[in-house]
Design a protein around this motif. Sequence first.
Motif, PDB file in Angstrom:
ATOM      1  N   VAL A 152       7.044  -1.650  13.008  1.00 25.04           N
ATOM      2  CA  VAL A 152       5.721  -1.241  11.930  1.00 25.04           C
ATOM      3  C   VAL A 152       5.821  -2.835  10.961  1.00 25.04           C
ATOM      4  CG1 VAL A 152       5.614   0.060   9.478  1.00 25.04           C
ATOM      5  CG2 VAL A 152       6.635   1.099  11.019  1.00 25.04           C
ATOM      6  N   ALA A 153       4.542  -3.080  10.671  1.00 25.68           N
ATOM      7  CA  ALA A 153       4.520  -4.264  10.122  1.00 25.68           C
ATOM      8  C   ALA A 153       4.155  -4.142   8.389  1.00 25.68           C
ATOM      9  CB  ALA A 153       2.486  -5.215  10.370  1.00 25.68           C
ATOM     10  N   LEU A 154       4.375  -5.347   7.440  1.00 22.05           N
ATOM     11  CA  LEU A 154       4.521  -5.819   6.074  1.00 22.05           C
ATOM     12  C   LEU A 154       3.935  -6.322   6.222  1.00 22.05           C
ATOM     13  CD1 LEU A 154       8.495  -4.752   5.837  1.00 22.05           C
ATOM     14  CD2 LEU A 154       6.758  -2.718   5.645  1.00 22.05           C
ATOM     15  N   SER A 155       3.718  -6.176   4.298  1.00 18.19           N
ATOM     16  CA  SER A 155       3.607  -8.060   4.436  1.00 18.19           C
ATOM     17  C   SER A 155       4.276  -8.048   4.040  1.00 18.19           C
ATOM     18  CB  SER A 155       2.233  -6.802   2.755  1.00 18.19           C
ATOM     19  OG  SER A 155       3.251  -6.377   1.780  1.00 18.19           O
ATOM     20  N   GLN A 156       3.711  -9.541   2.583  1.00 20.02           N
ATOM     21  CA  GLN A 156       4.927 -11.128   3.066  1.00 20.02           C
ATOM     22  C   GLN A 156       6.385 -10.191   1.852  1.00 20.02           C
ATOM     23  OE1 GLN A 156       3.794 -14.709   1.834  1.00 20.02           O
ATOM     24  NE2 GLN A 156       5.706 -15.451   0.607  1.00 20.02           N
ATOM     25  N   ARG A 157       5.654  -9.864   0.226  1.00 27.52           N
ATOM     26  CA  ARG A 157       6.031  -9.465  -0.558  1.00 27.52           C
ATOM     27  C   ARG A 157       7.548  -7.815  -0.193  1.00 27.52           C
ATOM     28  NH1 ARG A 157       4.848 -11.077  -5.648  1.00 27.52           N
ATOM     29  NH2 ARG A 157       4.534 -13.550  -5.318  1.00 27.52           N
ATOM     30  N   GLU A 158       6.373  -7.021   0.760  1.00 27.18           N
ATOM     31  CA  GLU A 158       7.015  -5.765   1.147  1.00 27.18           C
ATOM     32  C   GLU A 158       8.379  -5.885   2.277  1.00 27.18           C
ATOM     33  OE1 GLU A 158       3.159  -2.756   1.313  1.00 27.18           O
ATOM     34  OE2 GLU A 158       4.480  -3.624   3.201  1.00 27.18           O
ATOM     35  N   SER A 159       7.880  -7.579   2.854  1.00 30.32           N
ATOM     36  CA  SER A 159       9.240  -7.830   3.761  1.00 30.32           C
ATOM     37  C   SER A 159      10.296  -8.445   2.673  1.00 30.32           C
ATOM     38  CB  SER A 159       8.733  -8.693   4.903  1.00 30.32           C
ATOM     39  OG  SER A 159       9.719  -9.428   5.602  1.00 30.32           O
ATOM     40  N   GLU A 160       9.639  -9.434   1.720  1.00 28.41           N
ATOM     41  CA  GLU A 160      11.060 -10.193   0.867  1.00 28.41           C
ATOM     42  C   GLU A 160      11.548  -8.991  -0.014  1.00 28.41           C
ATOM     43  OE1 GLU A 160       8.462 -12.224  -1.123  1.00 28.41           O
ATOM     44  OE2 GLU A 160       8.172 -13.804   0.377  1.00 28.41           O
ATOM     45  N   PRO A 184       8.952 -13.330  -8.837  1.00 25.40           N
ATOM     46  CA  PRO A 184       9.257 -13.996 -10.057  1.00 25.40           C
ATOM     47  C   PRO A 184       7.932 -14.613 -10.374  1.00 25.40           C
ATOM     48  CG  PRO A 184       9.098 -15.512  -7.520  1.00 25.40           C
ATOM     49  CD  PRO A 184       8.661 -14.228  -7.555  1.00 25.40           C
ATOM     50  N   ASP A 185       7.247 -14.758  -9.874  1.00 25.25           N
ATOM     51  CA  ASP A 185       4.956 -14.583 -10.057  1.00 25.25           C
ATOM     52  C   ASP A 185       4.898 -13.341 -11.379  1.00 25.25           C
ATOM     53  OD1 ASP A 185       4.873 -13.445  -8.461  1.00 25.25           O
ATOM     54  OD2 ASP A 185       2.598 -14.489  -7.987  1.00 25.25           O
ATOM     55  N   ALA A 186       5.079 -11.975 -11.318  1.00 24.57           N
ATOM     56  CA  ALA A 186       4.873 -10.741 -12.400  1.00 24.57           C
ATOM     57  C   ALA A 186       5.426 -11.215 -13.766  1.00 24.57           C
ATOM     58  CB  ALA A 186       4.789 -10.009 -11.404  1.00 24.57           C
ATOM     59  N   ASP A 187       5.112 -10.401 -14.196  1.00 22.25           N
ATOM     60  CA  ASP A 187       6.262 -10.082 -15.646  1.00 22.25           C
ATOM     61  C   ASP A 187       6.635  -9.193 -15.664  1.00 22.25           C
ATOM     62  OD1 ASP A 187       3.913  -9.545 -16.532  1.00 22.25           O
ATOM     63  OD2 ASP A 187       4.158 -11.441 -17.729  1.00 22.25           O
ATOM     64  N   ASP A 188       5.617  -7.588 -14.597  1.00 17.31           N
ATOM     65  CA  ASP A 188       5.802  -6.265 -15.098  1.00 17.31           C
ATOM     66  C   ASP A 188       6.582  -5.657 -14.028  1.00 17.31           C
ATOM     67  OD1 ASP A 188       5.402  -3.621 -15.917  1.00 17.31           O
ATOM     68  OD2 ASP A 188       3.064  -4.116 -15.398  1.00 17.31           O
ATOM     69  N   LEU A 189       7.974  -4.717 -14.410  1.00 22.75           N
ATOM     70  CA  LEU A 189       8.824  -4.309 -13.265  1.00 22.75           C
ATOM     71  C   LEU A 189       8.325  -3.149 -12.498  1.00 22.75           C
ATOM     72  CD1 LEU A 189      11.504  -3.009 -16.324  1.00 22.75           C
ATOM     73  CD2 LEU A 189      11.712  -4.472 -14.129  1.00 22.75           C
ATOM     74  N   GLY A 190       7.351  -2.590 -12.952  1.00 25.22           N
ATOM     75  CA  GLY A 190       6.273  -2.226 -13.072  1.00 25.22           C
ATOM     76  C   GLY A 190       5.564  -2.119 -11.176  1.00 25.22           C
ATOM     77  N   VAL A 191       5.507  -3.813 -11.273  1.00 33.45           N
ATOM     78  CA  VAL A 191       5.092  -3.915  -9.981  1.00 33.45           C
ATOM     79  C   VAL A 191       6.380  -3.986  -8.860  1.00 33.45           C
ATOM     80  CG1 VAL A 191       5.152  -6.040  -8.595  1.00 33.45           C
ATOM     81  CG2 VAL A 191       4.462  -5.872 -10.921  1.00 33.45           C
ATOM     82  N   VAL A 192       7.757  -3.968  -9.135  1.00 33.59           N
ATOM     83  CA  VAL A 192       8.572  -3.047  -8.005  1.00 33.59           C
ATOM     84  C   VAL A 192       8.681  -1.970  -8.112  1.00 33.59           C
ATOM     85  CG1 VAL A 192      11.018  -2.917  -8.175  1.00 33.59           C
ATOM     86  CG2 VAL A 192      10.477  -5.379  -9.410  1.00 33.59           C
ATOM     87  N   ASP A 193       8.762  -1.289  -8.823  1.00 29.88           N
ATOM     88  CA  ASP A 193       8.069   0.634  -8.151  1.00 29.88           C
ATOM     89  C   ASP A 193       7.294   0.619  -7.415  1.00 29.88           C
ATOM     90  OD1 ASP A 193      10.334   1.463 -10.247  1.00 29.88           O
ATOM     91  OD2 ASP A 193       8.061   1.108 -11.554  1.00 29.88           O
ATOM     92  N   THR A 194       6.102   0.007  -7.922  1.00 30.24           N
ATOM     93  CA  THR A 194       5.233  -0.160  -6.514  1.00 30.24           C
ATOM     94  C   THR A 194       5.140  -0.250  -5.414  1.00 30.24           C
ATOM     95  OG1 THR A 194       3.649  -1.078  -8.938  1.00 30.24           O
ATOM     96  CG2 THR A 194       2.620  -0.584  -6.465  1.00 30.24           C
ATOM     97  N   TYR A 195       6.138  -1.707  -4.931  1.00 35.49           N
ATOM     98  CA  TYR A 195       6.234  -2.089  -3.595  1.00 35.49           C
ATOM     99  C   TYR A 195       7.444  -1.636  -3.373  1.00 35.49           C
ATOM    100  CZ  TYR A 195       3.783  -5.818  -3.972  1.00 35.49           C
ATOM    101  OH  TYR A 195       1.864  -6.560  -3.880  1.00 35.49           O
ATOM    102  N   VAL A 196       8.392  -0.838  -4.089  1.00 39.40           N
ATOM    103  CA  VAL A 196       9.338   0.358  -3.402  1.00 39.40           C
ATOM    104  C   VAL A 196       8.664   1.409  -2.825  1.00 39.40           C
ATOM    105  CG1 VAL A 196      10.518   2.400  -4.485  1.00 39.40           C
ATOM    106  CG2 VAL A 196      11.034  -0.080  -5.016  1.00 39.40           C
ATOM    107  N   HIS A 197       7.461   2.287  -3.822  1.00 40.57           N
ATOM    108  CA  HIS A 197       6.438   3.046  -3.101  1.00 40.57           C
ATOM    109  C   HIS A 197       5.664   3.114  -1.637  1.00 40.57           C
ATOM    110  CE1 HIS A 197       2.985   5.351  -3.369  1.00 40.57           C
ATOM    111  NE2 HIS A 197       2.012   5.311  -3.028  1.00 40.57           N
ATOM    112  N   TYR A 198       5.880   1.618  -2.066  1.00 39.69           N
ATOM    113  CA  TYR A 198       4.419   0.990  -0.536  1.00 39.69           C
ATOM    114  C   TYR A 198       5.620   1.039   0.858  1.00 39.69           C
ATOM    115  CZ  TYR A 198       0.735  -0.840  -3.097  1.00 39.69           C
ATOM    116  OH  TYR A 198      -0.377  -1.265  -3.909  1.00 39.69           O
ATOM    117  N   LEU A 199       6.994   0.166   0.399  1.00 42.15           N
ATOM    118  CA  LEU A 199       7.975   0.590   1.657  1.00 42.15           C
ATOM    119  C   LEU A 199       8.557   1.850   2.167  1.00 42.15           C
ATOM    120  CD1 LEU A 199      10.279  -1.829   0.459  1.00 42.15           C
ATOM    121  CD2 LEU A 199       8.865  -1.972   2.572  1.00 42.15           C
ATOM    122  N   ARG A 200       8.105   2.710   1.099  1.00 41.22           N
ATOM    123  CA  ARG A 200       7.958   4.241   1.332  1.00 41.22           C
ATOM    124  C   ARG A 200       7.476   4.918   2.115  1.00 41.22           C
ATOM    125  NH1 ARG A 200      10.971   6.234  -4.767  1.00 41.22           N
ATOM    126  NH2 ARG A 200      13.095   5.655  -4.379  1.00 41.22           N
TER     127      ARG A 200
END
Length: 222
Positions: A152-160, A184-200
């Motif tokens: 399964v291929a991931l984006s850079q941020r998904e992989s990190e 580190p370039d984001a300031d919204d905690l929702g970004v984390v939730d979004t990428y968790v969603h992508y991984l799931r």
Amino acid sequence: MTAPSRILLVEDDRQLAGMLEQLLTSEGYDVVVARDGQRALHEGLTQPFDALLLDRGLPVIDGLDVLARLRARGVLAPALILSALGNPADRVEGLDRGAEDYLGKPFDIDELLARIRALLRRHQTVTPVVRVPGGELDTGSRTVTLAHSGPVALSQRESELLERLGRRPGQVFERADLLASVFPDADDLGVVDTYVHYLRKKLGRGAVSTVRGIGYRLGPLK
């Protein structure tokens, strides 16, 4: 052209910090300087480094406490502790708290540079493959190989994000910690939730578990 190795230099003595920064820069390293423990923790969590050069006796947060907190949050860059406390018990404590090397003050410049080169060699030999429950992540190709299906291929941020969770599979990560270390370039905690969603979505609903009121931890990949 290979990018220069990045070193986080943490030293509260301005004269010594300036001398070391000039020395390391002249050796071709990219150096970021922090003069207290709180700043060191911020830099270590928000930027990638190839090695950490830490004074032990720091204002605000002790150098060993800084290192322990960085290790607890998945920062794996090898560390060299510099300290006027150089007896065997102090060295043992420094190594037990997560340092790869310990050098007493005053020190020889040539020895310091040799030890830094050794740290960087260790960093370069860290395996790019992170084994996780149900598969493994190749951080170089950003590909997850699952035990019961194809890659399964991931984006850079998904992989990190998966790497950060996978390096410490039993740890619960606060959302703020993941934001600071992976985004580190984001300031919204929702970004984390979004990428968790992508991984799931790519790896199965259970790939990342929610720990209510705290954050996330790695789950088994399907």
